[in-house]
Scaffold this motif. Sequence first.
Motif, mmCIF file in Angstrom:
data_model
loop_
_atom_site.group_PDB
_atom_site.id
_atom_site.type_symbol
_atom_site.label_atom_id
_atom_site.label_comp_id
_atom_site.label_asym_id
_atom_site.label_seq_id
_atom_site.Cartn_x
_atom_site.Cartn_y
_atom_site.Cartn_z
ATOM 1 N N VAL A 193 -3.267 10.156 5.212
ATOM 2 C CA VAL A 193 -4.412 9.767 6.028
ATOM 3 C C VAL A 193 -5.641 9.623 5.148
ATOM 4 O O VAL A 193 -5.914 10.486 4.310
ATOM 5 N N VAL A 194 -6.372 8.534 5.320
ATOM 6 C CA VAL A 194 -7.637 8.299 4.629
ATOM 7 C C VAL A 194 -8.662 7.855 5.673
ATOM 8 O O VAL A 194 -8.287 7.420 6.765
ATOM 9 N N PRO A 195 -9.942 7.938 5.364
ATOM 10 C CA PRO A 195 -10.941 7.376 6.274
ATOM 11 C C PRO A 195 -10.729 5.881 6.461
ATOM 12 O O PRO A 195 -10.447 5.159 5.497
ATOM 13 N N VAL A 236 -10.063 -1.634 2.379
ATOM 14 C CA VAL A 236 -10.729 -2.939 2.292
ATOM 15 C C VAL A 236 -9.661 -4.030 2.159
ATOM 16 O O VAL A 236 -8.539 -3.785 1.726
ATOM 17 N N ARG A 237 -10.039 -5.227 2.561
ATOM 18 C CA ARG A 237 -9.136 -6.384 2.456
ATOM 19 C C ARG A 237 -9.664 -7.329 1.396
ATOM 20 O O ARG A 237 -10.815 -7.751 1.440
ATOM 21 N N ILE A 238 -8.807 -7.666 0.423
ATOM 22 C CA ILE A 238 -9.159 -8.600 -0.645
ATOM 23 C C ILE A 238 -8.034 -9.627 -0.769
ATOM 24 O O ILE A 238 -6.885 -9.258 -1.029
ATOM 25 N N ALA A 239 -8.372 -10.899 -0.522
ATOM 26 C CA ALA A 239 -7.396 -11.997 -0.626
ATOM 27 C C ALA A 239 -6.148 -11.718 0.214
ATOM 28 O O ALA A 239 -5.019 -11.973 -0.221
ATOM 29 N N GLY A 240 -6.355 -11.175 1.401
ATOM 30 C CA GLY A 240 -5.244 -10.924 2.312
ATOM 31 C C GLY A 240 -4.519 -9.619 2.068
ATOM 32 O O GLY A 240 -3.639 -9.259 2.853
ATOM 33 N N ASP A 241 -4.845 -8.906 1.001
ATOM 34 C CA ASP A 241 -4.197 -7.623 0.710
ATOM 35 C C ASP A 241 -5.117 -6.466 1.098
ATOM 36 O O ASP A 241 -6.347 -6.545 0.982
ATOM 37 N N LEU A 242 -4.495 -5.368 1.546
ATOM 38 C CA LEU A 242 -5.246 -4.160 1.880
ATOM 39 C C LEU A 242 -5.210 -3.209 0.694
ATOM 40 O O LEU A 242 -4.148 -2.965 0.109
ATOM 41 N N LEU A 243 -6.368 -2.671 0.349
ATOM 42 C CA LEU A 243 -6.450 -1.786 -0.811
ATOM 43 C C LEU A 243 -7.383 -0.617 -0.518
ATOM 44 O O LEU A 243 -8.251 -0.686 0.364
ATOM 45 N N PRO A 263 -2.934 -1.060 -3.799
ATOM 46 C CA PRO A 263 -2.471 -1.726 -2.574
ATOM 47 C C PRO A 263 -1.848 -0.705 -1.618
ATOM 48 O O PRO A 263 -1.138 0.210 -2.041
ATOM 49 N N VAL A 264 -2.115 -0.868 -0.338
ATOM 50 C CA VAL A 264 -1.578 0.054 0.665
ATOM 51 C C VAL A 264 -1.103 -0.739 1.874
ATOM 52 O O VAL A 264 -1.459 -1.904 2.065
ATOM 53 N N SER A 304 -17.940 4.740 0.057
ATOM 54 C CA SER A 304 -19.219 4.035 -0.006
ATOM 55 C C SER A 304 -19.253 3.219 -1.292
ATOM 56 O O SER A 304 -18.449 3.434 -2.204
ATOM 57 N N GLY A 305 -20.159 2.271 -1.365
ATOM 58 C CA GLY A 305 -20.224 1.383 -2.521
ATOM 59 C C GLY A 305 -19.046 0.442 -2.598
ATOM 60 O O GLY A 305 -18.740 -0.111 -3.672
ATOM 61 N N LEU A 306 -18.380 0.225 -1.471
ATOM 62 C CA LEU A 306 -17.167 -0.583 -1.467
ATOM 63 C C LEU A 306 -17.450 -2.060 -1.737
ATOM 64 O O LEU A 306 -16.618 -2.751 -2.328
ATOM 65 N N ALA A 307 -18.615 -2.532 -1.302
ATOM 66 C CA ALA A 307 -18.939 -3.948 -1.525
ATOM 67 C C ALA A 307 -19.017 -4.243 -3.020
ATOM 68 O O ALA A 307 -18.517 -5.274 -3.500
ATOM 69 N N ALA A 308 -19.626 -3.330 -3.773
ATOM 70 C CA ALA A 308 -19.735 -3.527 -5.231
ATOM 71 C C ALA A 308 -18.364 -3.479 -5.899
ATOM 72 O O ALA A 308 -18.059 -4.301 -6.770
ATOM 73 N N LEU A 309 -17.522 -2.535 -5.472
ATOM 74 C CA LEU A 309 -16.183 -2.440 -6.043
ATOM 75 C C LEU A 309 -15.361 -3.686 -5.723
ATOM 76 O O LEU A 309 -14.609 -4.187 -6.550
ATOM 77 N N LYS A 310 -15.514 -4.162 -4.491
ATOM 78 C CA LYS A 310 -14.788 -5.369 -4.073
ATOM 79 C C LYS A 310 -15.228 -6.579 -4.897
ATOM 80 O O LYS A 310 -14.393 -7.406 -5.307
#
Length: 306
Positions: free
Chosen positions: A241-243, A248-255, A268-269, A294-300
């Motif tokens: 379980v994670v929050p 996040v979704r990047i190019a159709g993949d969940l990570l 990938p998850v 948090s800071g997910l937009a920058a990581l993405k």
Amino acid sequence: PGSTITSATATAMVMAPPGKSQVVTLPFDATMLEPMVVTGMEVSAGQDLALLQSPDYASANAQLESLRINASHDQYLAERTLELRNIGLRSEQEADEADHQAETALIELRAMEQRLQNIKPAEGAATFFLSSPVDGLITHVSAHSGEQVASAEPVISLFVGNSYWASAQVPETKAVNIGIGDSVDFAQSATGGVVVAVDPEIDPVSRSMEVLIELPGDVHWRVGQLVTAEFSTPVYGDALVVPTRSVVRIAGDLLVFVASENGFRAIPVEVLSESRTQAVISGDLSIGDEVAVSGLAALKNIVEGG
């Protein structure tokens, strides 16, 4: 980390845990002259809470002094009787009776001191202060200026400590899956609470069961506050379980982004199930891994930019 997912959502009311709510009372009838605190104030032990007046105050003080004199006198007589017994001028029985009398007088004195422990003298005839017995937060002031207050009637109510519980009524169809120790999520907290009790009886009218939750300590809760509780029950297998906001979704993949020695790495998850706050996932993760929330937009942007 863990293996749980939300199974029920209910509205809960924040409450003081058992033993954490305390009332301050009077040992005799009195008239409230002036409350010196208001609800929401934090007070310290010994701080004045209210100014009151009572004709019984003087007689109670006189009785206290009388008991103090009697206790001192009886203690002297007991010691003197013991000395006389040691030289053969008093019997063992007389010494025992004197010692018993001294102990009785001391018990009566301590009982009276206990009754008046929160009473402090004030200027003016028959006036006194009512003081706080402990450190705490004022939750109720039961009397206003000019009102009569009866003996043993609550004058001030205090909340002691900084731990809070919540009470939730959960439908019986959902409550049967909830057990002591289950985790509970709240939108106000990043950690979550724990179920401490589940009423074994179902309310015949609402067909619900009361569930008591120990609230997390990272939030300043208020008694009477309404919150939404999301109860979690076990999910079997290798799922973790994670929050929900960490996925996040990047190019159709969940990570998810997992912390490493050199920063964060994208893993990938697969999302097996999710609620508003939790997601059950599978992937190359282990219990104890730390995921970014948090800071997910920058990581993405870093990942998408290569």
